[in-house]
Design an enzyme around this catalytic site. Structure first.
Site, short mmCIF file in Angstrom:
data_model
loop_
_atom_site.label_atom_id
_atom_site.label_comp_id
_atom_site.label_asym_id
_atom_site.label_seq_id
_atom_site.Cartn_x
_atom_site.Cartn_y
_atom_site.Cartn_z
N ASP A 175 6.81 -3.36 5.52
CA ASP A 175 6.52 -2.37 4.49
C ASP A 175 7.54 -1.24 4.62
OD1 ASP A 175 4.99 -0.53 2.74
OD2 ASP A 175 3.32 -1.90 3.05
N HIS A 211 4.03 4.30 1.33
CA HIS A 211 3.33 3.04 1.08
C HIS A 211 2.86 2.38 2.38
CE1 HIS A 211 3.15 -1.23 -0.32
NE2 HIS A 211 2.83 -0.70 -1.49
N SER A 383 -1.15 -4.12 -3.57
CA SER A 383 -0.66 -3.61 -2.28
C SER A 383 -1.79 -3.08 -1.41
CB SER A 383 0.29 -2.44 -2.50
OG SER A 383 1.58 -2.87 -2.76
#
Ligand SMILES: *[C@@H]1O[C@H](CO)[C@@H](O)[C@H](O)[C@H]1NC(C)=O
Length: 460
Positions: A175, A211, A383
């Site tokens: 990620d 994220h 996600s």
């Protein structure tokens, strides 16, 4: 029928002339830009090594992964020897990948690409893919006073912790990195072989995007934070994405690191440090097999690959790659009303298979964000669904760490909830209230049922 076969054979022959090894997109890129970052695939890839490993018995997981890595490395050396020598003579900047038997070349010219295409062992050359993260919607609101996040409650994670909390299991994500000093995740970061950054070689986890801190919070955030599914697991991470996009070479480097971790500078590999699962919230395209060599190596190493199914919904046939691969767990997103999220990609896969396999909470999910060590934020996307499923797999593996990929997939599927909210949608001839379907897959994960079933089958 015979005529058809003959025509197909002729077309097949036409595709084997050397120029056809160069992907059409790369040809036009080289015309406009003169140079391109390219990936070179070799005939046979890593398929033989992987299938040989899957048929062997090993005394330990470490032995298995060490042998896998050594065999992949020697396969790559044999396949790539001539091309590597050529590139060294040309003073090209290149990196060899053992995991997928590929070479990445930075700034390759047309002359280099054409020369490489003439090697018999080269199968295909394409411009490096740039892949996007799977979270379209972000809000930075804070929801104070919540004990556990709604998704944690929905999948009954807290009840599951009475049986298993992830202890003994190492989770990982590929990620944007993680703010490892954040209160939600700081206590269970494994600093020993815990971080790799193929972009800048940084020596401790960091996250300039937000994220990855969010997804890791959902996988393994602490009990006190109320955001994590598997608070007893330890975590490691690889920076596959420097911003909201991720390069093919970095994602491949992260695949290698996941299977056999190194120190942050790439040295002193130690396959005993491999995590038990890899959570991936990125993707794009459809029916694209480019990452399969990596996910197959993960499975051979006993690492469960999970992927968000994509945010290309709500229409049929929008499930993204690599989430649509045959042997990864593809995860769709549900909301607090038990509906499939409007953005969640929908199957069938390009070849008609059910995709996603399962769904999990992914809309308006609160988790850690890197603004400070105490910041939380709400994001939406598949996600956010994938890390819920990854956390649930960590709980499952902490009951029984010896489960194979196929057993993990089956256990997830066997314990889903299907009392979900239909929107009267039909894809591939299947309504979204019949299970399995192309919206929810087999249903939404339930961590409590998952660990209860695993415990029951252990005691048999
Ligand atoms: C997880 O469970 C183990 C016992 O199996 C316990 O020792 C540990 O403290 C728990 N971890 C968390 C974060 O609750």
């Amino acid at each position: 029928m015979l005529k058809f076969v003959l025509v197909a054979a002729l077309v097949g022959a036409a595709f084997s002339i050397p120029a056809r090894k160069i992907d059409g997109g790369l040809v036009s890129s080289l015309e406009t830009k003169q140079v391109a970052n390219v990936m070179v695939n070799f005939v046979g890839g890593n398929v033989k090594v992987i299938s040989a490993i899957e048929n062997m018995k090993f005394a330990s997981r470490t032995q298995r992964i060490t042998t896998l890595k050594a065999n992949l490395k020697s396969q790559a050396e044999i396949s790539q020897q001539n091309v590597q020598n050529f590139l060294k003579n040309q003073k090209s900047h290149f990196k060899s990948f053992w995991i997928s038997n590929q070479i990445f070349i930075r700034g390759a010219t047309k002359q280099i690409v054409e020369a490489i295409s003439s090697f018999a062992e080269v199968a295909e050359i394409h411009e490096e893919r740039i892949i996007e993260l799977d979270s379209p919607v972000a809000k930075t609101s804070r929801t104070p006073g919540i004990l556990a996040e709604w998704g944690i409650e929905k999948i009954q994670a807290e009840e599951a912790w009475e049986i298993a909390n992830g202890t003994g299991i190492v989770v990982s994500n590929i990620d944007t990195g993680v703010r490892y000093t954040h209160e939600a995740v700081r206590d269970n970061y494994r600093s020993d072989y815990g971080w790799f950054d193929p972009y800048s070689g940084t020596d401790a986890p960091n996250d300039g995007n937000g994220h990855g801190t969010h997804t890791m919070g959902t996988i393994a955030g602490s009990k006190d934070s109320g955001v994590g599914v598997a608070p007893g697991a330890t975590w490691v991470a690889c920076k596959g994405c420097s911003t909201s996009s991720c390069t093919e070479s970095a994602l491949t480097a992260c695949g290698e690191w996941t299977v056999c971790p190194t120190l942050p500078d790439g040295s002193a590999e130690d396959c005993s440090k491999a995590p038990h699962l890899s959570s991936n919230s990125w993707g794009g395209g459809r029916g694209d097999l480019w990452y399969e060599s990596v996910t197959e190596a993960m499975i051979a190493a006993g690492i469960v690959p999970l992927f968000s199914i994509g945010n290309s919904g709500p229409y049929c046939g929008t499930s993204n790659s690599p989430g649509d691969l045959r042997r990864v767990i593809g995860v769709g997103s549900t909301n607090v009303a038990d509906e499939i999220s409007y953005f969640s990609s929908v199957g069938p896969a390009a070849d008609g298979r059910i995709k996603p396999e399962i769904s999990a909470p992914g809309e308006d999910v609160r988790s850690s964000v890197p603004d400070s060590d105490t910041s939380y934020g709400t994001k939406s996307g598949t996600s956010m669904a994938c890390p819920h499923a990854a956390g649930a797999v960590a709980l499952l593996l902490s009951v029984n760490p010896d489960l194979t990929f196929a057993q993990v997939r089956q256990a997830l599927i066997d314990t889903v909830d299907t009392d979900l909210t239909s929107q009267n949608d039909v894809c591939g001839g299947i309504a979204d209230n019949q299970f399995p379907n192309h919206h929810f897959g087999f249903g939404r994960i339930n961590a409590l049922k998952l660990v209860e079933a695993a415990k029951a089958s252990l005691n048999k």
